[in-house]
Design a protein around this motif. Structure first.
Motif, short mmCIF file in Angstrom:
data_model
loop_
_atom_site.label_atom_id
_atom_site.label_comp_id
_atom_site.label_asym_id
_atom_site.label_seq_id
_atom_site.Cartn_x
_atom_site.Cartn_y
_atom_site.Cartn_z
N LEU A 182 0.84 -1.19 0.00
CA LEU A 182 0.00 0.00 0.00
C LEU A 182 0.88 1.25 0.00
CD1 LEU A 182 -2.68 -1.13 2.59
CD2 LEU A 182 -2.97 -0.91 0.13
N PRO A 183 0.39 2.35 -0.55
CA PRO A 183 1.19 3.58 -0.57
C PRO A 183 1.42 4.09 0.86
CG PRO A 183 -1.04 3.99 -1.38
CD PRO A 183 -0.92 2.52 -1.18
N GLU A 184 2.58 4.69 1.06
CA GLU A 184 2.93 5.24 2.36
C GLU A 184 2.11 6.50 2.63
OE1 GLU A 184 4.98 3.96 4.70
OE2 GLU A 184 5.13 2.22 3.39
N LEU A 185 1.87 6.79 3.91
CA LEU A 185 1.17 8.01 4.28
C LEU A 185 2.16 9.18 4.29
CD1 LEU A 185 -1.08 6.88 7.27
CD2 LEU A 185 -1.70 7.11 4.87
N THR A 186 1.67 10.34 3.96
CA THR A 186 2.49 11.54 4.07
C THR A 186 2.61 11.89 5.56
OG1 THR A 186 0.61 13.05 3.95
CG2 THR A 186 1.63 12.39 1.85
N GLU A 187 3.52 12.78 5.88
CA GLU A 187 3.68 13.20 7.28
C GLU A 187 2.40 13.86 7.79
OE1 GLU A 187 7.20 15.41 8.26
OE2 GLU A 187 8.45 14.14 6.99
N ALA A 188 1.74 14.62 6.93
CA ALA A 188 0.49 15.29 7.33
C ALA A 188 -0.61 14.27 7.62
CB ALA A 188 0.05 16.25 6.23
N GLU A 189 -0.71 13.23 6.78
CA GLU A 189 -1.72 12.19 7.00
C GLU A 189 -1.44 11.42 8.28
OE1 GLU A 189 -2.85 11.19 2.34
OE2 GLU A 189 -1.08 10.29 3.26
N ALA A 190 -0.18 11.08 8.53
CA ALA A 190 0.19 10.37 9.75
C ALA A 190 -0.10 11.23 10.98
CB ALA A 190 1.66 9.97 9.71
N ALA A 191 0.18 12.53 10.89
CA ALA A 191 -0.10 13.44 12.00
C ALA A 191 -1.61 13.54 12.25
CB ALA A 191 0.49 14.82 11.71
N GLN A 192 -2.39 13.52 11.18
CA GLN A 192 -3.84 13.59 11.31
C GLN A 192 -4.36 12.35 12.04
OE1 GLN A 192 -5.99 13.68 7.60
NE2 GLN A 192 -7.88 14.36 8.57
N VAL A 193 -3.84 11.18 11.70
CA VAL A 193 -4.24 9.94 12.38
C VAL A 193 -3.88 10.03 13.86
CG1 VAL A 193 -3.78 7.47 12.58
CG2 VAL A 193 -4.16 8.48 10.33
N ASP A 194 -2.66 10.49 14.16
CA ASP A 194 -2.23 10.62 15.56
C ASP A 194 -3.15 11.56 16.32
OD1 ASP A 194 -0.17 8.84 15.11
OD2 ASP A 194 1.35 10.41 14.78
N GLU A 195 -3.52 12.67 15.69
CA GLU A 195 -4.39 13.64 16.34
C GLU A 195 -5.78 13.05 16.61
OE1 GLU A 195 -5.73 16.91 18.19
OE2 GLU A 195 -3.66 16.59 17.54
N LEU A 196 -6.32 12.32 15.65
CA LEU A 196 -7.64 11.71 15.82
C LEU A 196 -7.65 10.65 16.91
CD1 LEU A 196 -8.69 11.38 12.06
CD2 LEU A 196 -9.70 12.91 13.78
N CYS A 197 -6.53 9.97 17.10
CA CYS A 197 -6.45 8.88 18.08
C CYS A 197 -6.01 9.34 19.47
CB CYS A 197 -5.52 7.79 17.58
SG CYS A 197 -6.12 6.96 16.11
N ARG A 198 -5.60 10.59 19.58
CA ARG A 198 -5.04 11.08 20.84
C ARG A 198 -6.00 10.96 22.01
NH1 ARG A 198 -2.28 16.32 19.90
NH2 ARG A 198 -0.82 14.86 19.02
N SER A 199 -7.29 11.16 21.80
CA SER A 199 -8.26 11.15 22.90
C SER A 199 -8.78 9.75 23.24
CB SER A 199 -9.44 12.06 22.56
OG SER A 199 -10.12 11.56 21.42
#
Length: 197
Positions: A155-172
């Protein structure tokens, strides 16, 4: 005027009830037993080691926590007990086509997290194509020759922005769910990128 509990009314048909608690008890005693309770009692009587109950409970939970697509394409579930050093059982979900095996496998961490939310913990959730469903529909399983295995495309790799978005969504999320949901979301983003490319 109401008499004491068990006293007949003026028509001599029903006992009079003096408290709400007594009335509730009479209603409950007169109500029919739900079919689910009868079925549970039968399972308890037939299943001394709890194997049927665990598979049955997992199947009910699978259908409860997932949507219409998963329910429509699931042909059965099986709980495989832990082997060797494994601490948790494995949930095996049988589906009606190879394409659904691929789709559902991409989201397996999401499914596992949903099951954990209702108290069912599995080492992993795996998906298999149901032989019964494939043969029933007369699909391409008419020969017994094994098909050559294809290596899945990465699968294609995530960009840094996409990875940061996932981290932000999962933080809570609670810590117990954070890793599995994060992995599932990353795979979901990667599959979406693959489909849109």
């Amino acid at each position: 005027m109401a008499g004491s509990f068990g006293e007949k009314d003026t028509h001599g048909e029903k006992p009079l009830v003096t408290s709400e608690l007594a009335a509730s008890e009479l209603r409950r005693a007169a109500a029919p037993t739900p079919a689910a309770d009868v079925f549970s009692a039968c399972l308890d009587a037939l299943d001394g080691r709890g194997e049927v109950r665990s598979t049955w409970s997992a199947g009910r939970a699978w259908n409860a926590v997932n949507g219409d697509i998963e329910r429509a394409h699931t042909t059965g579930v099986f709980v495989r007990e832990p082997r060797g050093r494994e601490q948790l059982p494995t949930l095996i979900v049988y589906v009606d086509s190879r394409s659904r095996v691929t789709d559902f496998t991409a989201n397996r961490e999401v499914y596992r997290a949903r099951l954990e939310n209702v108290g069912l913990y599995f080492r992993e959730v795996t998906f298999r194509e149901s032989k019964w469903a494939a043969n029933k529909e007369g699909s391409a399983h008419q020969s017994d020759r094994p098909r050559p295995a294809r290596a899945p495309r990465p699968l294609p790799e995530l960009t840094e922005a996409e990875a940061a978005q996932v981290d932000e969504l999962c933080r809570s999320l609670p810590e117990a769910l954070r890793d599995s949901v994060s992995r599932a979301m990353r795979v979901s983003y990667q599959v979406e990128k693959e489909n849109n490319s």
